[in-house]
Structures are given as structure tokens and as C-alpha cells.
Write a protein that holds these residues in place. Structure first.
Motif, short mmCIF file in Angstrom:
data_model
loop_
_atom_site.label_atom_id
_atom_site.label_comp_id
_atom_site.label_asym_id
_atom_site.label_seq_id
_atom_site.Cartn_x
_atom_site.Cartn_y
_atom_site.Cartn_z
N LYS A 136 0.83 -1.21 0.00
CA LYS A 136 0.00 0.00 0.00
C LYS A 136 0.86 1.25 0.00
N LEU A 137 1.94 1.26 0.80
CA LEU A 137 2.85 2.39 0.80
C LEU A 137 3.48 2.58 -0.56
N ALA A 138 3.88 1.48 -1.20
CA ALA A 138 4.51 1.57 -2.51
C ALA A 138 3.54 2.12 -3.56
N GLU A 139 2.27 1.71 -3.46
CA GLU A 139 1.28 2.18 -4.43
C GLU A 139 1.03 3.68 -4.32
N GLN A 140 1.27 4.25 -3.15
CA GLN A 140 1.09 5.69 -2.98
C GLN A 140 2.11 6.48 -3.81
N ASP A 141 3.20 5.83 -4.18
CA ASP A 141 4.23 6.49 -4.98
C ASP A 141 3.94 6.44 -6.48
N GLN A 142 2.98 5.58 -6.86
CA GLN A 142 2.73 5.36 -8.27
C GLN A 142 1.68 6.34 -8.82
#
Length: 304
Positions: free
Chosen positions: A298-304
């Protein structure tokens, strides 16, 4: 975030769970030998290979020490906050202390009491407070920040400074955290580069030739863990050789198990150790690993 679904799902989980369960098994195995010398261990056990409990803490078979208990507490605080919140973590550590843990270091006790009495989250800087206690709790942060480095360093320092505000502790913890992340992501070359770069910048931590000291001092701890991580070719031998050095065998054994688990995966952990481990701890670790990896995505998806 890695686009290879086999790495992000099955293999990531295998190594993350290996790291967490390897940590707990190393703790439980080493607790029996804490504060003993290698000569005393040899005389009493030959080679200590099984989780038997006992030791100076007189632990029941399969039980873990404060190293795993505080790591699980930190992991649960992250999960319940759906991310990082130092105050939530501090509050959870207060609750943990109220349950009268079997073992607790002076630095940790001082940090929790300070927060409980004053509300101060950051310990005063202490150049002499270079124990391994803060470093030993970093796995849940490494998991939730598996794809995020900026937050990892900031959150890591916050959690470290709650009990151990020391630059040696911070630098070792950061290196170890990146090493865990590279191993879980199967970035072998980056893992080795992380170690060699760290030793080049921090020659105090050089582990070859191995000085042979396994204590709670962060330098001794890292030298022992990195030496046996390099000198062995499997999880079982890595952890057994580490804990049989005695000294701070539970924490040093836990960190060795964590690295070896991240490298070799959960299937490398001897089945007898998993059967000997406290079943409640086993289930908590399985649950936390799944949830922390989900939060990392979820944290990684916030960067996309």
C-alpha cells in the motif's frame, strides 16, 4: 516495487517469514546460553542445537525473550496504526512493560519509564549507550518499508531513539535494515555491497578476522552476526554457530536467524525448531508478516 509477481508474492513472503521466524528461533535457541562462555557451553552441552528453554532466565521450552517480544510489540503497533506512529509504539511498549516481561535491559526500562513519567519520546543522546537493543527490533520497520527508503531511515531513528540514542546504534541499524530488505527482495549483489560499503565507512565493525566477542555491545553484535552469516552456507549452521559463542546469545542469535532466514527462506528453518517454538509466537509472526507486507505494498502504491 518489483513488477515480478513471483517475487512480490510467494518469494517475498517466504523470505520475510523466514526472517521473522528465524529471528524468534534464534532468540529461543540462544536464550539457554545467554551470559555463558563458549567453554562453559562446550562443557555443559557440547554443541547446543535444540530449543530447550532453561538458561539463567529459566525459560519454559520454546519461549522467547524480550528481543522477540519487543519486535512483536513494535509490529503490532505498526499494524494497528496502519503505518508508523511513534506515540502508538511508545504506548504499546508501556503496556508490554506492565505485563512484567521475563527480561528487559536497563536502557529499555529507562526509556519506557521516561516516556511513561514525562511523555518524552526521545532519549537524551548518550555516546556510551551503544547496546544492541534498538537494532534488534527493526524487522517490522524493514518489512513495512520494503520499497520505501526515506521513511525507513526516519522511522528507524525515531524507534531507535526511544530507548537508544546513539550514533553507532543508528548506523548499524540502518545497514542491517537495508541488508534485510535486499535479502528479502533477493538482491544478492546489493546485499553484499551494503555490507562491504558499511565496513569501508565504519572500520570499527570489521569482522574479518573475527575478533570473537559476542556481547550486547553493538559492535560485538554486528561482528558476530556478519561473521557467521558469511562463514556458513545455511540457516541452521549460521544460528547454531552464533549462539554457541554465548554472551548475548539470544539477541545475537535472533539477528543471525533473521539474516539467514531472509537469505535462505522459511523452509531452511529446521522443522524441529518450529515445532519447539511457542505456538502463540509462531502464529503471531505468521499473521504479522502477511499484514506488514500488505501495508508495504500500500505504501509503494502511494508512490505510483
Amino acid at each position: 516495487m518489483n513488477s515480478d509477481a513471483t517475487i512480490t508474492a510467494s518469494s517475498l513472503y517466504d523470505r520475510a517469514l523466514g526472517a521473522y521466524l528465524g529471528f524468534a528461533c534464534g532468540d529461543a535457541l540462544g536464550a539457554t546460553l545467554e551470559f555463558m562462555t563458549p567453554e562453559q557451553i562446550q562443557a555443559s552441552f557440547g554443541v547446543h542445537k535444540d530449543i530447550t528453554g532453561g538458561g539463567w532466565l529459566r525459560l519454559p521450552k520454546g519461549h522467547v525473550t524480550d528481543a522477540t517480544e519487543m519486535t512483536l510489540t513494535l509490529g503490532q503497533a505498526i499494524i494497528d496504526a496502519q503505518g508508523w506512529d511513534i506515540k502508538t509504539t511508545a504506548d504499546y511498549f508501556v503496556v508490554w512493560l506492565s505485563k512484567h516481561p521475563t527480561d528487559i535491559s536497563e536502557a529499555v526500562l529507562r526509556g519506557i519509564r521516561r516516556y511513561k513519567n514525562t511523555g518524552e519520546i526521545i532519549a537524551p543522546y548518550d555516546e556510551h549507550d551503544a547496546g544492541n537493543g534498538a537494532c534488534s527490533r527493526i524487522l517490522p520497520l524493514a518489512l513495512i518499508c520494503l520499497y520505501r527508503d526515506d521513511e525507513f531511515e526516519h522511522w528507524l531513528c525515531e524507534q531507535n531513539h526511544f530507548t537508544h540514542h546513539n550514533s553507532l546504534s543508528d548506523r548499524a541499524s540502518k545497514m542491517l535494515g537495508y541488508l534485510i530488505k535486499h535479502l528479502i527482495r533477493q538482491e544478492t549483489d546489493l546485499a553484499e555491497h551494503t555490507i562491504s560499503e558499511f565496513i569501508e565507512k565504519e572500520p570499527l565493525f570489521a569482522f574479518s578476522p573475527y575478533p570473537g566477542h559476542s556481547s550486547g555491545y553493538i559492535v560485538d553484535t554486528m561482528q558476530t552476526v556478519l561473521h557467521f552469516f558469511h562463514a556458513t552456507d545455511g540457516l541452521e549452521s549460521c544460528v547454531i554457530k552464533t549462539v554457541n559463542m554465548g554472551g548475548d546469545a539470544n539477541t545475537v542469535g535472533a539477528l543471525a536467524g533473521m539474516l539467514a532466514g531472509a537469505k535462505y527462506g522459511v523452509d531452511a528453518i529446521p522443522e524441529r525448531w518450529l515445532k519447539q517454538l511457542d505456538p502463540d509466537v509462531y502464529q503471531q509472526i505468521k499473521s504479522q508478516t502477511t499484514t506488514l507486507l500488505s501495508l508495504a505494498e500500500k505504501l509503494a502504491e502511494q508512490d505510483q
